[in-house]
Write a protein that holds these residues in place. Structure first.
Motif, short mmCIF file in Angstrom:
data_model
loop_
_atom_site.label_atom_id
_atom_site.label_comp_id
_atom_site.label_asym_id
_atom_site.label_seq_id
_atom_site.Cartn_x
_atom_site.Cartn_y
_atom_site.Cartn_z
N SER A 1 0.80 -1.28 -0.08
CA SER A 1 0.01 0.11 0.09
C SER A 1 0.76 1.33 0.15
CB SER A 1 -1.00 0.11 1.28
OG SER A 1 -2.02 1.13 1.24
N PHE A 2 0.51 2.16 -0.84
CA PHE A 2 1.00 3.44 -0.74
C PHE A 2 0.25 4.72 -0.41
CE2 PHE A 2 3.82 2.83 -4.76
CZ PHE A 2 5.12 2.75 -4.03
N ASP A 3 0.65 5.40 0.58
CA ASP A 3 -0.24 6.65 0.89
C ASP A 3 0.37 7.60 -0.17
OD1 ASP A 3 -1.90 6.34 3.04
OD2 ASP A 3 -0.50 6.49 4.80
N PHE A 4 -0.66 8.44 -0.65
CA PHE A 4 -0.24 9.34 -1.62
C PHE A 4 -0.58 10.83 -0.63
CE2 PHE A 4 -0.27 6.38 -4.67
CZ PHE A 4 0.22 6.85 -6.04
N TYR A 5 0.32 11.77 -0.74
CA TYR A 5 0.07 13.06 -0.17
C TYR A 5 0.25 13.96 -1.37
CZ TYR A 5 0.43 10.93 4.31
OH TYR A 5 0.27 10.15 5.52
N VAL A 6 -0.65 15.02 -1.35
CA VAL A 6 -0.45 15.85 -2.46
C VAL A 6 -0.67 17.20 -1.91
CG1 VAL A 6 -1.75 16.96 -4.67
CG2 VAL A 6 -1.76 14.31 -4.18
N MET A 7 0.32 18.14 -2.09
CA MET A 7 0.17 19.53 -1.68
C MET A 7 0.28 20.67 -2.82
SD MET A 7 3.10 18.38 1.21
CE MET A 7 2.88 16.78 2.07
N TYR A 8 -0.63 21.34 -2.69
CA TYR A 8 -0.80 22.45 -3.80
C TYR A 8 -0.01 23.61 -3.23
CZ TYR A 8 -4.67 19.17 -4.85
OH TYR A 8 -5.43 18.27 -5.16
N SER A 9 0.77 23.84 -4.21
CA SER A 9 1.76 25.26 -4.09
C SER A 9 0.97 26.54 -3.98
CB SER A 9 2.82 25.36 -5.05
OG SER A 9 2.39 25.50 -6.24
N LYS A 10 1.44 27.45 -3.08
CA LYS A 10 0.85 28.76 -3.15
C LYS A 10 1.09 29.58 -4.11
CE LYS A 10 0.45 29.34 2.16
NZ LYS A 10 1.30 30.00 3.13
N ALA A 11 0.25 30.63 -4.73
CA ALA A 11 0.51 31.47 -5.71
C ALA A 11 1.99 31.87 -5.66
CB ALA A 11 -0.40 32.34 -5.81
N GLY A 12 2.59 31.88 -6.90
CA GLY A 12 4.16 32.54 -6.72
C GLY A 12 5.11 31.75 -6.02
N GLU A 13 4.68 30.43 -5.85
CA GLU A 13 5.76 29.54 -5.17
C GLU A 13 5.96 28.24 -6.22
OE1 GLU A 13 7.44 29.84 -2.76
OE2 GLU A 13 6.33 31.58 -1.65
N PRO A 14 7.09 28.29 -6.85
CA PRO A 14 7.40 27.37 -7.95
C PRO A 14 7.49 25.94 -7.47
CG PRO A 14 8.83 28.97 -8.14
CD PRO A 14 8.20 29.21 -6.67
N PRO A 15 6.67 24.77 -7.98
CA PRO A 15 6.69 23.58 -7.63
C PRO A 15 8.09 22.90 -7.79
CG PRO A 15 4.71 24.03 -8.79
CD PRO A 15 5.54 25.17 -8.76
N ALA A 16 8.84 23.33 -8.76
CA ALA A 16 10.18 22.72 -8.91
C ALA A 16 11.20 23.10 -7.69
CB ALA A 16 10.77 23.24 -10.20
#
Length: 156
Positions: free
Chosen positions: A117-132
């Motif tokens: 089993s995998f737990d997936f965690y997704v975190m959305y970046s705030k405006a102006g914060e580059p995901p990279a």
């Protein structure tokens, strides 16, 4: 590095909403397993940008850190959301030259590494914060703490 450390580290970079869902290896047991995986992703993951993390549920080990949303020259984010990333091809199979879909990739990882089993965690970046940048920060911190990358990250 554990997921709680990640949450603390990213407080100023991501929205408060952290999506968490589980994918069990048994989802792939039926003929419609690939579609069930895709439905689950569509149900839980928005068409937004940010980072995602896979955790081996049995060991609590972070095994993969990824991101979606590259900045274009004009400063806008690309149209490849986390949802799209988790439903897209992971590249070509070296032998067959066919695209490897994420659902097949995850099924193979789980099978080859005896992960149930995998737990997936997704975190959305705030405006102006580059995901990279957020992904790089996480990989750097993981590396500094463990002297290696997460098991399924190939490079940094």
């Amino acid at each position: 590095m554990k997921i709680d450390e990640v949450k603390t580290l990213l407080e100023s970079f991501v929205d408060e909403t952290i999506v968490n869902f589980q994918i069990d290896k048994t989802i792939f047991d039926s003929e419609s397993g690939r579609e069930a995986f895709n439905r689950t992703v569509r149900q839980y993951v928005g068409k937004k940008f940010g980072v995602y993390i896979w955790v081996d549920k049995a060991t609590d080990e972070i095994v993969y850190i990824g991101m979606a949303g590259k900045i274009k020259t004009d400063g806008t984010l690309g149209d490849h959301s986390i949802q799209s990333r988790l439903l897209a091809s992971r590249g070509k199979d070296k032998i067959t030259k066919k695209d490897i879909q994420t659902n097949d990739y995850i099924r193979e990882l789980m099978t080859q590494n005896n992960i149930n089993s995998f737990d997936f965690y997704v975190m959305y970046s705030k405006a102006g914060e580059p995901p990279a940048y957020i992904e790089a920060l996480l990989l750097y911190k993981y590396y500094k703490k463990n002297n290696r990358l997460p098991r399924f990250n190939n490079a940094f």
